[in-house]
Design a protein around this motif. Structure first.
Motif, PDB file in Angstrom:
ATOM      1  N   LEU A  65       2.966  -3.930  -8.903  1.00  0.00           N
ATOM      2  CA  LEU A  65       3.370  -3.825 -10.306  1.00  0.00           C
ATOM      3  C   LEU A  65       4.868  -3.592 -10.423  1.00  0.00           C
ATOM      4  O   LEU A  65       5.478  -2.892  -9.608  1.00  0.00           O
ATOM      5  CB  LEU A  65       2.615  -2.667 -10.979  1.00  0.00           C
ATOM      6  N   ASP A  66       5.467  -4.183 -11.448  1.00  0.00           N
ATOM      7  CA  ASP A  66       6.897  -4.003 -11.680  1.00  0.00           C
ATOM      8  C   ASP A  66       7.220  -2.567 -12.079  1.00  0.00           C
ATOM      9  O   ASP A  66       8.273  -2.022 -11.725  1.00  0.00           O
ATOM     10  CB  ASP A  66       7.375  -4.972 -12.771  1.00  0.00           C
ATOM     11  N   THR A  67       6.313  -1.955 -12.834  1.00  0.00           N
ATOM     12  CA  THR A  67       6.467  -0.552 -13.226  1.00  0.00           C
ATOM     13  C   THR A  67       5.265   0.230 -12.720  1.00  0.00           C
ATOM     14  O   THR A  67       4.144  -0.295 -12.696  1.00  0.00           O
ATOM     15  CB  THR A  67       6.573  -0.400 -14.754  1.00  0.00           C
ATOM     16  N   PRO A  68       5.450   1.476 -12.315  1.00  0.00           N
ATOM     17  CA  PRO A  68       4.331   2.259 -11.786  1.00  0.00           C
ATOM     18  C   PRO A  68       3.206   2.405 -12.821  1.00  0.00           C
ATOM     19  O   PRO A  68       3.477   2.481 -14.027  1.00  0.00           O
ATOM     20  CB  PRO A  68       4.956   3.621 -11.471  1.00  0.00           C
ATOM     21  N   ARG A  76      -7.071  -1.447 -12.971  1.00  0.00           N
ATOM     22  CA  ARG A  76      -7.270  -1.890 -11.592  1.00  0.00           C
ATOM     23  C   ARG A  76      -6.453  -1.067 -10.607  1.00  0.00           C
ATOM     24  O   ARG A  76      -6.839  -0.926  -9.422  1.00  0.00           O
ATOM     25  CB  ARG A  76      -6.911  -3.374 -11.471  1.00  0.00           C
ATOM     26  N   ALA A  77      -5.335  -0.505 -11.071  1.00  0.00           N
ATOM     27  CA  ALA A  77      -4.485   0.299 -10.188  1.00  0.00           C
ATOM     28  C   ALA A  77      -5.206   1.531  -9.673  1.00  0.00           C
ATOM     29  O   ALA A  77      -4.836   2.081  -8.636  1.00  0.00           O
ATOM     30  CB  ALA A  77      -3.209   0.699 -10.924  1.00  0.00           C
ATOM     31  N   ARG A  78      -6.236   1.966 -10.356  1.00  0.00           N
ATOM     32  CA  ARG A  78      -7.031   3.122  -9.926  1.00  0.00           C
ATOM     33  C   ARG A  78      -7.768   2.827  -8.627  1.00  0.00           C
ATOM     34  O   ARG A  78      -7.988   3.709  -7.803  1.00  0.00           O
ATOM     35  CB  ARG A  78      -8.013   3.474 -11.046  1.00  0.00           C
ATOM     36  N   PHE A  79      -8.143   1.555  -8.411  1.00  0.00           N
ATOM     37  CA  PHE A  79      -8.979   1.186  -7.275  1.00  0.00           C
ATOM     38  C   PHE A  79      -8.202   0.492  -6.152  1.00  0.00           C
ATOM     39  O   PHE A  79      -8.560   0.638  -4.982  1.00  0.00           O
ATOM     40  CB  PHE A  79     -10.104   0.249  -7.747  1.00  0.00           C
ATOM     41  N   ASP A  80      -7.174  -0.284  -6.485  1.00  0.00           N
ATOM     42  CA  ASP A  80      -6.509  -1.152  -5.497  1.00  0.00           C
ATOM     43  C   ASP A  80      -5.048  -0.752  -5.337  1.00  0.00           C
ATOM     44  O   ASP A  80      -4.231  -0.951  -6.239  1.00  0.00           O
ATOM     45  CB  ASP A  80      -6.615  -2.610  -5.954  1.00  0.00           C
ATOM     46  N   GLN A  90       4.126   5.835  -5.292  1.00  0.00           N
ATOM     47  CA  GLN A  90       4.074   5.975  -6.748  1.00  0.00           C
ATOM     48  C   GLN A  90       3.072   7.049  -7.162  1.00  0.00           C
ATOM     49  O   GLN A  90       3.325   7.832  -8.089  1.00  0.00           O
ATOM     50  CB  GLN A  90       3.697   4.637  -7.384  1.00  0.00           C
ATOM     51  N   SER A  91       1.942   7.108  -6.449  1.00  0.00           N
ATOM     52  CA  SER A  91       0.892   8.062  -6.827  1.00  0.00           C
ATOM     53  C   SER A  91       1.295   9.507  -6.571  1.00  0.00           C
ATOM     54  O   SER A  91       0.759  10.425  -7.200  1.00  0.00           O
ATOM     55  CB  SER A  91      -0.405   7.749  -6.061  1.00  0.00           C
ATOM     56  N   ILE A  92       2.257   9.732  -5.647  1.00  0.00           N
ATOM     57  CA  ILE A  92       2.697  11.106  -5.367  1.00  0.00           C
ATOM     58  C   ILE A  92       4.073  11.391  -5.972  1.00  0.00           C
ATOM     59  O   ILE A  92       4.703  12.393  -5.638  1.00  0.00           O
ATOM     60  CB  ILE A  92       2.724  11.384  -3.844  1.00  0.00           C
ATOM     61  N   GLY A  93       4.516  10.498  -6.857  1.00  0.00           N
ATOM     62  CA  GLY A  93       5.743  10.738  -7.604  1.00  0.00           C
ATOM     63  C   GLY A  93       7.024  10.339  -6.907  1.00  0.00           C
ATOM     64  O   GLY A  93       8.107  10.641  -7.411  1.00  0.00           O
ATOM     65  N   MET A  94       6.955   9.630  -5.761  1.00  0.00           N
ATOM     66  CA  MET A  94       8.158   9.217  -5.028  1.00  0.00           C
ATOM     67  C   MET A  94       8.438   7.746  -5.334  1.00  0.00           C
ATOM     68  O   MET A  94       8.386   6.880  -4.457  1.00  0.00           O
ATOM     69  CB  MET A  94       7.969   9.453  -3.529  1.00  0.00           C
ATOM     70  N   VAL A  95       8.772   7.487  -6.598  1.00  0.00           N
ATOM     71  CA  VAL A  95       8.911   6.100  -7.057  1.00  0.00           C
ATOM     72  C   VAL A  95      10.107   5.412  -6.400  1.00  0.00           C
ATOM     73  O   VAL A  95      10.053   4.232  -6.060  1.00  0.00           O
ATOM     74  CB  VAL A  95       9.046   6.069  -8.599  1.00  0.00           C
ATOM     75  N   GLY A  96      11.181   6.103  -6.187  1.00  0.00           N
ATOM     76  CA  GLY A  96      12.392   5.481  -5.661  1.00  0.00           C
ATOM     77  C   GLY A  96      12.447   5.374  -4.148  1.00  0.00           C
ATOM     78  O   GLY A  96      13.390   4.796  -3.600  1.00  0.00           O
ATOM     79  N   ALA A  97      11.452   5.891  -3.428  1.00  0.00           N
ATOM     80  CA  ALA A  97      11.477   5.870  -1.961  1.00  0.00           C
ATOM     81  C   ALA A  97      11.242   4.454  -1.432  1.00  0.00           C
ATOM     82  O   ALA A  97      10.613   3.620  -2.084  1.00  0.00           O
ATOM     83  CB  ALA A  97      10.429   6.823  -1.408  1.00  0.00           C
ATOM     84  N   ASP A  98      11.766   4.187  -0.245  1.00  0.00           N
ATOM     85  CA  ASP A  98      11.625   2.871   0.377  1.00  0.00           C
ATOM     86  C   ASP A  98      10.271   2.774   1.089  1.00  0.00           C
ATOM     87  O   ASP A  98      10.036   3.484   2.080  1.00  0.00           O
ATOM     88  CB  ASP A  98      12.758   2.655   1.382  1.00  0.00           C
ATOM     89  N   PRO A  99       9.364   1.886   0.622  1.00  0.00           N
ATOM     90  CA  PRO A  99       8.047   1.773   1.254  1.00  0.00           C
ATOM     91  C   PRO A  99       8.104   1.336   2.711  1.00  0.00           C
ATOM     92  O   PRO A  99       7.207   1.674   3.492  1.00  0.00           O
ATOM     93  CB  PRO A  99       7.333   0.712   0.399  1.00  0.00           C
ATOM     94  N   ILE A 119       0.839  -1.205   0.000  1.00  0.00           N
ATOM     95  CA  ILE A 119       0.000   0.000   0.000  1.00  0.00           C
ATOM     96  C   ILE A 119       0.870   1.250   0.000  1.00  0.00           C
ATOM     97  O   ILE A 119       0.611   2.204  -0.739  1.00  0.00           O
ATOM     98  CB  ILE A 119      -0.942   0.012   1.224  1.00  0.00           C
ATOM     99  N   ALA A 120       1.919   1.232   0.837  1.00  0.00           N
ATOM    100  CA  ALA A 120       2.836   2.369   0.897  1.00  0.00           C
ATOM    101  C   ALA A 120       3.528   2.574  -0.448  1.00  0.00           C
ATOM    102  O   ALA A 120       3.695   3.727  -0.903  1.00  0.00           O
ATOM    103  CB  ALA A 120       3.877   2.150   1.991  1.00  0.00           C
ATOM    104  N   LYS A 121       3.908   1.478  -1.101  1.00  0.00           N
ATOM    105  CA  LYS A 121       4.551   1.597  -2.406  1.00  0.00           C
ATOM    106  C   LYS A 121       3.591   2.207  -3.429  1.00  0.00           C
ATOM    107  O   LYS A 121       3.977   3.077  -4.225  1.00  0.00           O
ATOM    108  CB  LYS A 121       5.033   0.229  -2.887  1.00  0.00           C
ATOM    109  N   GLY A 122       2.326   1.737  -3.409  1.00  0.00           N
ATOM    110  CA  GLY A 122       1.329   2.306  -4.320  1.00  0.00           C
ATOM    111  C   GLY A 122       1.096   3.784  -4.062  1.00  0.00           C
ATOM    112  O   GLY A 122       0.953   4.574  -4.996  1.00  0.00           O
ATOM    113  N   LEU A 123       1.078   4.171  -2.784  1.00  0.00           N
ATOM    114  CA  LEU A 123       0.904   5.581  -2.424  1.00  0.00           C
ATOM    115  C   LEU A 123       2.100   6.414  -2.873  1.00  0.00           C
ATOM    116  O   LEU A 123       1.942   7.521  -3.410  1.00  0.00           O
ATOM    117  CB  LEU A 123       0.714   5.707  -0.917  1.00  0.00           C
TER     118      LEU A 123
END
Length: 360
Positions: free
Chosen positions: A212-215, A201-205, A25-34, A19-23
């Motif tokens: 996902l391997d890529t955001p 599905r990424a919009r909802f879950d 990604q949604s705010i543009g912090m792709v490289g951060a450690d979840p 969930i943290a990784k998905g969040l």
């Protein structure tokens, strides 16, 4: 799996991690450690300044009041249509059933967001699991809202068709054009809502998005979709009120009926105002969205409740006319013929004004 951590704190388990990784990604912090958590503002105050706050009771009260009004107004209207011999069931009533079901679903899902999704709290008081639930239900609610609005407008247009049947074919063409626009308006939120992200599905879950391997990619501009939908919503309100006023002016009926019908549909200006206020309220959601979006919820409830009320008042107004005529007839009978003659006094029947609105 243990309890979920609060947003802003390190992930407590594997699901929190996704969930943290998905969040992130949604705010543009792709490289951060979840595992370190999501640093979403506002940050939790220090213990000496922390005070738990929640707008959940206010939200629950608003939902309950709105749902009660929706149920009372709509079921009374549909009951009159279904069981009265003087009232014909029409396309507007059938469309109202769908509008009512959708409009009632929206606050019902809102209650689920409060109960299971942490709605009404500050972000630092919401767990990762709660936000996942809020995100899932909220994505569905955004679609349901516009579907309800579209069907409410369709019902109003169908009622207007009953009036324009007394004027000319040109007005029927105008309203069928508006009806077609509303059909498109009902399709667009589904399309935008489902295909906003790739994969959809990424919009909802958030867990799915985090695995996902890529955001996930933004397939449709979210701001463009928002302004498109709210633009159609506001424009259609203006057109409906404007066209109704023109038709009402040309219809051959008493001024008493015209005034009552005009006041009924002028109430629809509340829906127009709510749509504008809803759009303005979106600007406050960049920080602490679950806390600040209560204003947006309030205007959404006003929009839906006012829309259902406007669509039903032309039918319900007949009850007020009949009750007024009945009271007026009883008082007149008592004043001029005396209590002893009340049994022989002629009963006041429905006025031609009420008959017009009842029969459509």
């Amino acid at each position: 799996m243990g309890p979920s951590a609060f947003i802003g704190q390190p992930a407590a388990n594997q699901e929190d991690y996704w969930i943290a990784k998905g969040l992130l990604q949604s705010i543009g912090m792709v490289g951060a450690d979840p595992w370190k958590g999501v640093p979403m503002p506002p940050r939790r105050p220090p213990p000496e300044l922390y005070r738990f706050e929640s707008r959940a009771p206010t939200l629950v009260t608003a939902y309950a009041i709105s749902m009660t009004l929706m149920i009372t107004i709509t079921l009374t209207r549909l009951g009159l249509r279904a069981f009265s011999k003087r009232i014909r069931w029409g396309l507007d009533d059938t469309l109202m059933i769908f509008a009512f079901a959708l409009a009632l679903t929206w606050p019902a899902l809102g209650l689920a967001c409060v109960t299971y999704g942490g709605d009404g709290k500050h972000m630092y008081d919401v767990t990762y699991q709660q936000y996942r639930v809020f995100k899932y239900i909220g994505s569905i609610r955004s679609i349901i809202f516009y579907e309800a609005v579209a069907f409410i407008k369709m019902s109003i247009i169908a009622f207007n068709m009953r009036l324009t049947g007394l004027t000319s074919r040109r007005w029927m063409i105008v309203h069928w054009t508006l009806m077609s626009l509303m059909v498109v308006f009902a399709i667009l939120p589904i399309f935008f809502g489902v295909f906003l992200l790739d994969p959809p599905r990424a919009r909802f879950d958030l867990v799915f998005a985090g695995k996902l391997d890529t955001p996930p990619k933004m397939a449709i501009d979210i701001f463009a979709t928002s302004y498109t939908l709210i633009g159609i919503h506001v424009t259609s309100d203006v057109l409906l009120l404007g066209f109704f006023g023109i038709v009402l002016w040309k219809l051959q009926m008493s001024w008493a009926i015209k005034l009552r019908l005009f006041l009924v549909f002028a109430f629809g200006a509340l829906s127009f105002a709510a749509a504008v206020k809803w759009q303005l309220a979106q600007k406050t959601l960049k920080v602490d969205p679950l806390w600040h979006h209560s204003n947006q919820i309030a205007w959404s409830l006003v929009d839906l409740t006012a829309g259902l009320t406007v669509a039903s008042l032309p039918v319900l107004s007949s009850l007020f006319v009949l009750a007024f005529n009945s009271i007026k007839g009883s008082l007149r009978s008592y004043s001029f013929t005396g209590a002893s003659s009340r049994n022989t006094a002629p009963r006041s029947g429905p006025s031609s004004e009420a008959g017009f609105i009842v029969s459509g």
